[in-house]
Scaffold this active site. Sequence first.
Site, short mmCIF file in Angstrom:
data_model
loop_
_atom_site.label_atom_id
_atom_site.label_comp_id
_atom_site.label_asym_id
_atom_site.label_seq_id
_atom_site.Cartn_x
_atom_site.Cartn_y
_atom_site.Cartn_z
N GLN A 8 33.11 38.82 34.48
CA GLN A 8 32.96 39.93 35.52
C GLN A 8 34.02 39.77 36.36
O GLN A 8 34.01 38.85 37.46
CB GLN A 8 32.20 40.63 35.58
CG GLN A 8 32.09 41.95 37.03
CD GLN A 8 33.03 42.67 36.42
OE1 GLN A 8 33.19 43.11 35.16
NE2 GLN A 8 33.22 43.49 37.35
N THR A 9 35.20 39.84 36.76
CA THR A 9 36.08 39.85 37.83
C THR A 9 36.26 41.15 38.00
O THR A 9 37.75 41.67 37.16
CB THR A 9 36.92 38.78 37.52
OG1 THR A 9 37.91 38.67 38.90
CG2 THR A 9 37.80 38.79 36.44
N ARG A 10 36.84 41.58 39.82
CA ARG A 10 37.89 42.12 40.22
C ARG A 10 38.91 42.03 40.97
O ARG A 10 39.61 42.29 41.29
CB ARG A 10 37.38 43.87 40.78
CG ARG A 10 35.98 43.80 42.18
CD ARG A 10 35.60 44.50 42.24
NE ARG A 10 35.52 44.65 44.20
CZ ARG A 10 34.19 44.21 44.15
NH1 ARG A 10 32.99 43.74 43.57
NH2 ARG A 10 33.79 43.82 45.10
N ASP A 18 26.75 38.46 45.16
CA ASP A 18 27.00 40.21 45.51
C ASP A 18 27.21 40.78 44.76
O ASP A 18 28.85 41.14 44.81
CB ASP A 18 27.49 40.02 46.84
CG ASP A 18 27.80 41.59 47.74
OD1 ASP A 18 26.21 42.30 47.04
OD2 ASP A 18 28.57 41.85 47.99
N HIS A 19 26.83 40.71 43.37
CA HIS A 19 27.93 40.55 42.02
C HIS A 19 27.99 42.78 41.80
O HIS A 19 26.94 42.53 41.99
CB HIS A 19 27.05 40.26 40.33
CG HIS A 19 27.73 40.58 39.51
ND1 HIS A 19 28.43 39.71 38.39
CD2 HIS A 19 27.56 42.14 38.84
CE1 HIS A 19 28.86 40.18 37.61
NE2 HIS A 19 28.69 42.18 37.66
N ALA A 20 29.51 43.26 41.77
CA ALA A 20 29.80 44.46 41.76
C ALA A 20 29.60 44.92 43.28
O ALA A 20 28.63 45.92 42.99
CB ALA A 20 29.06 44.87 40.79
N HIS A 56 35.90 31.08 41.42
CA HIS A 56 35.63 31.32 40.42
C HIS A 56 36.22 30.44 39.00
O HIS A 56 35.44 30.38 38.73
CB HIS A 56 36.60 32.43 40.36
CG HIS A 56 36.85 33.37 41.89
ND1 HIS A 56 37.63 33.50 42.53
CD2 HIS A 56 35.72 34.02 42.41
CE1 HIS A 56 37.50 34.25 43.25
NE2 HIS A 56 36.40 34.57 43.24
N HIS A 90 40.04 32.13 41.99
CA HIS A 90 40.43 31.25 42.79
C HIS A 90 39.43 30.17 42.49
O HIS A 90 39.14 30.16 41.37
CB HIS A 90 39.84 32.18 44.99
CG HIS A 90 41.02 32.96 45.01
ND1 HIS A 90 41.81 32.40 44.66
CD2 HIS A 90 40.49 33.73 45.22
CE1 HIS A 90 42.94 33.86 45.34
NE2 HIS A 90 41.58 34.56 46.11
#
Length: 388
Positions: free
Chosen positions: A197-199, A293-295, A206, A203
């Site tokens: 998942q990414t917003r 700290d996902h989402a 990730h 880098h």
Amino acid sequence: MSKLVQPHGGKLTPVLLPESERAAALAKAKTLPVIRTTSRETSDLLMIGMGAFSPLTGFMDKANYESVVNTQHLTSGLAWPLPITLSVTEEQAEALTIGMEVALVDDETDTYCGILTVNDKYTYDKAKECKTVFFTDDAAHDGVIKVMAQGNINVGGSLVTFSQLGYATKYGDYYATPAQTRALFDEKGWKTVAAFQTRNPLHRSHEFLCKMGNEVCDGLFIHPIVGKLKEGDIPAETRLECYEVLLKNYFNEKNAVMKVYPMEMRYAGPSEAILHAIFRQNFGCSHILVGRDHAGVGDYYSAYQAQEIFDTYKPGEILCQPIRVTAAMHCSKCDGMTTEKTCPHGKEDHLKISGTKLRAMLANGEVPPSNFSRPEVLQILLKYYAAK
Ligand SMILES: [Zn+2]
């Protein structure tokens, strides 16, 4: 026979009409009373439409709403972490009767998106919803702000949708439904797939985590959100360029796939991590990388709360399982990429640049070190900031 994990609840339940039926549905919608939807509601409609929120086929009625808020399960007993709702004002609700059809129109773009058959209208406790979904009712939380601004009455009902709000045109093949990604994964012969998942632009940290996921699963599914984000987040078009250049140069494309999805972030941290797992299961993923700290947003959640919440569900309830990872970074003593969990060295050896500092550097035309981000990615970001 597909070797992939089965969808949540056993089968996909998309409600997006086939292309040949969309024009007629639109013409019919234009004769119906209208409910205008917020960008969050529209994004949920698109997710329901494509089958990403299977087994949901519409907005929640009172029984399912209360079951989800109180127990994080649908009335059927299936795990579901947060309400998927459509809200109207009391005045609008008065005109709605059970069984009635209404057209849903995206308020921001004035687009007719679907037809809802109303099966319920009910009041709800916004503060209670916020406390269970966001673990706070703090009026400064980005998700709480949106819930508090909603109309006081929720409208439940089943949906048919006929618009993709331009996403399919804008993103082409990158815009894929769960049925399409499952077909693609099947074609590749994958059994296990790790979703990322990414917003944000990816880098080195990730990239490192993605590769961990790819190492333990047959396939890697990089799945960026392209719905509405917060002010200051990098726009989807720019991020997409970053993902493309990274995949092309640093991933084994035989084993990695990138597609986008139209949801809007709620910033619900742990609850959103569960939603992310459930809909990734629908897309065919057996695993999802869940990091620090996902989402999350601000300081509302502890570092690994989004991992711990998976333990509150019984084994087998959610088939897409978390790959629990800690923060990754470059370490000068390790002389390579490492993680909080595995590196014995100190902060002074770790290359970390906060989001705020990175934005300031890029805005000033400063180039962050290549151990932090690939030069190809940085070039795109520098160009974006220079044009801002
Ligand atoms: Zn180290």
